[in-house]
Design a protein around this motif. Structure first.
Motif, PDB file in Angstrom:
ATOM      1  N   LEU A  82      -0.867   3.563   5.044  1.00 35.01           N
ATOM      2  CA  LEU A  82      -0.900   4.051   3.988  1.00 35.01           C
ATOM      3  C   LEU A  82      -1.427   3.640   2.933  1.00 35.01           C
ATOM      4  O   LEU A  82      -0.694   2.040   2.567  1.00 35.01           O
ATOM      5  CB  LEU A  82       0.303   5.068   3.301  1.00 35.01           C
ATOM      6  N   PHE A  83      -2.554   4.143   1.685  1.00 39.38           N
ATOM      7  CA  PHE A  83      -3.192   2.722   0.366  1.00 39.38           C
ATOM      8  C   PHE A  83      -2.776   3.637  -0.895  1.00 39.38           C
ATOM      9  O   PHE A  83      -2.166   5.119  -0.809  1.00 39.38           O
ATOM     10  CB  PHE A  83      -4.758   2.943   0.738  1.00 39.38           C
ATOM     11  N   GLY A  84      -1.904   2.639  -0.876  1.00 41.07           N
ATOM     12  CA  GLY A  84      -1.077   3.123  -2.693  1.00 41.07           C
ATOM     13  C   GLY A  84       0.775   3.754  -2.420  1.00 41.07           C
ATOM     14  O   GLY A  84       0.880   4.282  -0.919  1.00 41.07           O
ATOM     15  N   TYR A  85       1.352   3.546  -3.224  1.00 40.20           N
ATOM     16  CA  TYR A  85       2.351   4.152  -3.244  1.00 40.20           C
ATOM     17  C   TYR A  85       3.202   5.120  -4.072  1.00 40.20           C
ATOM     18  O   TYR A  85       3.684   4.952  -4.835  1.00 40.20           O
ATOM     19  CB  TYR A  85       3.466   3.341  -3.196  1.00 40.20           C
ATOM     20  N   GLY A  86       2.167   6.283  -3.810  1.00 41.88           N
ATOM     21  CA  GLY A  86       1.957   7.100  -5.086  1.00 41.88           C
ATOM     22  C   GLY A  86       2.561   7.713  -4.557  1.00 41.88           C
ATOM     23  O   GLY A  86       3.748   8.630  -3.218  1.00 41.88           O
ATOM     24  N   LEU A  87       2.299   9.479  -5.229  1.00 45.00           N
ATOM     25  CA  LEU A  87       3.970  11.176  -4.898  1.00 45.00           C
ATOM     26  C   LEU A  87       2.812  11.241  -3.644  1.00 45.00           C
ATOM     27  O   LEU A  87       4.265  11.860  -2.767  1.00 45.00           O
ATOM     28  CB  LEU A  87       3.241  11.145  -5.941  1.00 45.00           C
ATOM     29  N   THR A  88       1.995  11.873  -3.513  1.00 46.67           N
ATOM     30  CA  THR A  88       1.594  11.442  -2.176  1.00 46.67           C
ATOM     31  C   THR A  88       2.252  11.085  -0.915  1.00 46.67           C
ATOM     32  O   THR A  88       2.417  11.442  -0.203  1.00 46.67           O
ATOM     33  CB  THR A  88       0.483  11.713  -2.060  1.00 46.67           C
TER      34      THR A  88
ATOM     35  N   ASP B 176       2.672   1.476   7.458  1.00 43.16           N
ATOM     36  CA  ASP B 176       2.121   0.612   6.940  1.00 43.16           C
ATOM     37  C   ASP B 176       2.003  -0.231   5.708  1.00 43.16           C
ATOM     38  O   ASP B 176       0.755   0.906   5.985  1.00 43.16           O
ATOM     39  CB  ASP B 176       1.313  -0.615   7.546  1.00 43.16           C
ATOM     40  N   ILE B 177       2.253   0.115   4.140  1.00 40.44           N
ATOM     41  CA  ILE B 177       1.860   0.515   3.348  1.00 40.44           C
ATOM     42  C   ILE B 177       1.573  -0.385   2.058  1.00 40.44           C
ATOM     43  O   ILE B 177       2.180  -1.642   2.220  1.00 40.44           O
ATOM     44  CB  ILE B 177       2.722   1.235   2.065  1.00 40.44           C
ATOM     45  N   PHE B 178       0.350  -0.118   1.725  1.00 35.13           N
ATOM     46  CA  PHE B 178      -0.923  -1.414   1.035  1.00 35.13           C
ATOM     47  C   PHE B 178      -0.849  -0.957  -0.387  1.00 35.13           C
ATOM     48  O   PHE B 178      -1.469  -0.172  -0.403  1.00 35.13           O
ATOM     49  CB  PHE B 178      -1.861  -1.429   1.272  1.00 35.13           C
TER      50      PHE B 178
ATOM     51  N   ARG C 166       2.909  -3.676   2.120  1.00 39.00           N
ATOM     52  CA  ARG C 166       2.344  -5.157   1.819  1.00 39.00           C
ATOM     53  C   ARG C 166       0.923  -5.121   0.871  1.00 39.00           C
ATOM     54  O   ARG C 166       0.770  -3.789   0.281  1.00 39.00           O
ATOM     55  CB  ARG C 166       1.182  -5.646   3.505  1.00 39.00           C
ATOM     56  N   HIS C 167       0.943  -6.422  -0.044  1.00 45.79           N
ATOM     57  CA  HIS C 167      -0.306  -6.528  -0.485  1.00 45.79           C
ATOM     58  C   HIS C 167      -1.836  -6.242   0.086  1.00 45.79           C
ATOM     59  O   HIS C 167      -2.012  -6.166   1.206  1.00 45.79           O
ATOM     60  CB  HIS C 167      -0.476  -7.780  -1.304  1.00 45.79           C
ATOM     61  N   SER C 168      -2.432  -5.118  -1.170  1.00 39.83           N
ATOM     62  CA  SER C 168      -3.255  -4.657  -0.172  1.00 39.83           C
ATOM     63  C   SER C 168      -4.416  -5.239   0.388  1.00 39.83           C
ATOM     64  O   SER C 168      -5.389  -4.893   1.148  1.00 39.83           O
ATOM     65  CB  SER C 168      -4.424  -3.780  -1.660  1.00 39.83           C
ATOM     66  N   SER C 169      -4.781  -6.319  -0.253  1.00 39.34           N
ATOM     67  CA  SER C 169      -5.543  -7.634   0.350  1.00 39.34           C
ATOM     68  C   SER C 169      -5.130  -8.332   2.106  1.00 39.34           C
ATOM     69  O   SER C 169      -5.757  -8.730   2.472  1.00 39.34           O
ATOM     70  CB  SER C 169      -5.224  -8.974  -0.492  1.00 39.34           C
ATOM     71  N   GLU C 170      -3.995  -7.526   2.598  1.00 40.12           N
ATOM     72  CA  GLU C 170      -3.141  -7.943   3.930  1.00 40.12           C
ATOM     73  C   GLU C 170      -4.072  -6.645   4.385  1.00 40.12           C
ATOM     74  O   GLU C 170      -3.707  -6.767   5.324  1.00 40.12           O
ATOM     75  CB  GLU C 170      -1.520  -8.422   3.951  1.00 40.12           C
ATOM     76  N   PHE C 171      -4.778  -5.559   4.170  1.00 39.59           N
ATOM     77  CA  PHE C 171      -4.961  -5.366   4.984  1.00 39.59           C
ATOM     78  C   PHE C 171      -6.249  -5.222   6.018  1.00 39.59           C
ATOM     79  O   PHE C 171      -7.005  -6.116   5.365  1.00 39.59           O
ATOM     80  CB  PHE C 171      -5.118  -3.593   4.306  1.00 39.59           C
TER      81      PHE C 171
ATOM     82  N   PRO D   8      -5.177   7.809   2.354  1.00 38.69           N
ATOM     83  CA  PRO D   8      -5.235   7.043   0.770  1.00 38.69           C
ATOM     84  C   PRO D   8      -4.146   7.976  -0.289  1.00 38.69           C
ATOM     85  O   PRO D   8      -4.099   9.257  -0.202  1.00 38.69           O
ATOM     86  CB  PRO D   8      -6.388   6.861   0.145  1.00 38.69           C
ATOM     87  N   SER D   9      -3.284   6.564  -1.122  1.00 46.79           N
ATOM     88  CA  SER D   9      -2.996   8.112  -2.273  1.00 46.79           C
ATOM     89  C   SER D   9      -4.943   8.629  -3.039  1.00 46.79           C
ATOM     90  O   SER D   9      -5.700   8.037  -3.405  1.00 46.79           O
ATOM     91  CB  SER D   9      -3.150   7.524  -3.605  1.00 46.79           C
ATOM     92  N   PRO D  10      -4.507  10.311  -3.070  1.00 46.71           N
ATOM     93  CA  PRO D  10      -5.861  10.699  -3.315  1.00 46.71           C
ATOM     94  C   PRO D  10      -6.596   9.675  -5.089  1.00 46.71           C
ATOM     95  O   PRO D  10      -7.927   9.703  -4.874  1.00 46.71           O
ATOM     96  CB  PRO D  10      -5.741  11.932  -4.008  1.00 46.71           C
TER      97      PRO D  10
END
Length: 412
Positions: free
Chosen positions: A5-11, A22-24, A41-46, A56-58
């Motif tokens: 998953l990308f981003g940690y928002g509502l969706t 794994d959430i980036f 994890r930080h996005s750079s670790e994907f 992704p979060s939209p």
């Protein structure tokens, strides 16, 4: 192989409750775990070589590095509404046929139209979600119908899911910094037509009537044309522009789904706050909270509503890459004074000079309200219809509306 998953928002937070992700996100530091056992994890670790699925979060734009690295990117809609056969993998989280769905999109009015449609069809067994605030992960999988307010961001990332009914409001300039240009924005809005199947129905503006689709196309010129095509009587609907098209579109959807025309029910719908919300101050002067007008077209609709009065207009915020000059073609014909706020105010001030309009540089919303109060007469209107997003100065458009109303209440 993992699912990401990308981003940690509502969706994505709603999806994450199922665990095993794994959430980036750029805000994460080091490796941590959330309450559902997901790895943060930080996005750079994907690493795309270790991921078989990415959602992704939209709001994350397509030019973001983590999106560009992805190989198995799908949307929230794909995850819940796409079929296993189309995925060619068995990662859809349910082992049953997903609910039928109505997708409602367009530049302005999609929230109101979606809520009106739910208002009409709730007793039919529908659930409301999507961009309106409830993620698909929190909707009832046993519902008879999902009514989904659908953003261009979500459509952009959708590959497999398709609506049974697609209702499209007019498309005008918006979110150009996300999509790149108007053509890409328009392509996203029209994309569902290309993936819809036979037996589905699309209600779309007449300008797009020839767009290739297996769906049955019902096109409309305006509210009256759409009402005529569905046998609706405009005189029995209490809403005025700009909410009339929302009501007619909602009633058209309801007629397709349940073959009903309930004028009493649609007329009982209450328009949400922050959209042409009229407020009278202690001196009985009219102030209008239209903070949800985050683009040009919404602002123009508000201006047309009050064009017979002198307007004290608050403009500005994050213009999202859109040229604001089309508003000035309308303002040039009105009795108006402009009060600027936010990032776009220099552009607005320059355009005001070009069109010989009175403009005041206010920087902040409370300053604009106080200055308007010194000029506003009872037969005039003070209008917050900023034509811009709010995040340059506020948490949300709703927060901007709260500050506006609080500033009015604090006037002497």
């Amino acid at each position: 192989m993992k699912k990401s998953l990308f981003g940690y928002g509502l969706t994505t937070k709603a999806i994450a409750k199922s665990g095993g992700w794994d959430i980036f996100d750029d805000k994460f530091e080091g490796v941590k775990f959330d309450e559902f056992g997901n790895i943060l994890r930080h996005s750079s670790e994907f690493d795309p070589n270790l991921s078989y699925l990415e959602i992704p979060s939209p709001g994350i734009p397509p030019f973001n590095e983590i999106i560009k690295k992805s190989r198995n990117l799908i949307s929230e809609y794909d995850y819940f509404l796409g079929s296993k056969d189309e995925f060619n993998k068995s990662f859809r989280p349910i082992n049953k046929i997903p609910p039928k769905s109505v997708w409602i999109s367009g530049t302005n009015g999609k929230t109101t139209t979606s809520k009106m449609t739910q208002h009409l069809l709730e007793n039919y067994g529908s659930e409301l979600g999507g961009n309106v605030g409830t993620p698909l992960a929190e909707l009832n999988l046993n519902a008879k119908l999902w009514i989904l307010e659908t953003s261009s961001f979500t459509i952009h990332y959708t590959k497999f899911a398709k609506p049974d009914i697609y209702a499209l409001l007019p498309i005008t300039n918006d979110h150009l910094s996300w999509h790149g240009d108007f053509n890409e924005y328009q392509k996203a809005k029209l994309k569902p037509l290309s993936i819809m199947k036979e037996g589905s129905i699309a209600i779309i503006p007449e300008i797009y009537a020839t767009t290739p689709s297996l769906a049955k196309i019902i096109s409309y010129k305006d509210e009256a044309d759409l009402a005529n095509k569905f046998g609706l009587n405009l005189n029995q609907i209490c809403f005025k522009t700009p909410f009339l098209i929302d009501a007619v579109l909602a009633m058209s959807i309801a007629k397709i789904v349940s073959n009903s025309q309930n004028y009493e029910l649609i007329n009982s719908f209450v328009i949400e706050a922050n959209k042409l919300e009229e407020i009278f101050d202690k001196h009985s002067r009219l102030w209008v909270n239209d903070t949800k007008a985050t683009n040009i077209d919404a602002c123009i609709q508000a201006l047309n509503r009050y064009k017979s009065q002198k307007i004290h207009l608050i403009l500005g915020g994050d213009a999202k890459g859109v040229d604001l000059e089309p508003i000035f073609g309308v303002l040039d014909k009105l009795s108006v004074e402009i009060y600027t706020i936010g990032e776009a105010q220099e552009e607005i001030l320059n355009l005001s000079t070009k069109y010989n309009l009175i403009a005041h540089k206010c920087d902040e919303l409370n300053i604009a309200v106080n200055l308007i109060s010194t000029n506003l007469k009872k037969n005039e209107v003070a209008l917050l219809s900023p034509a811009c997003a709010s995040l340059d100065q506020f948490k949300s458009y709703a927060h901007r509306g709260e500050v506006f109303k609080q500033s009015i209440n604090e006037l002497s």
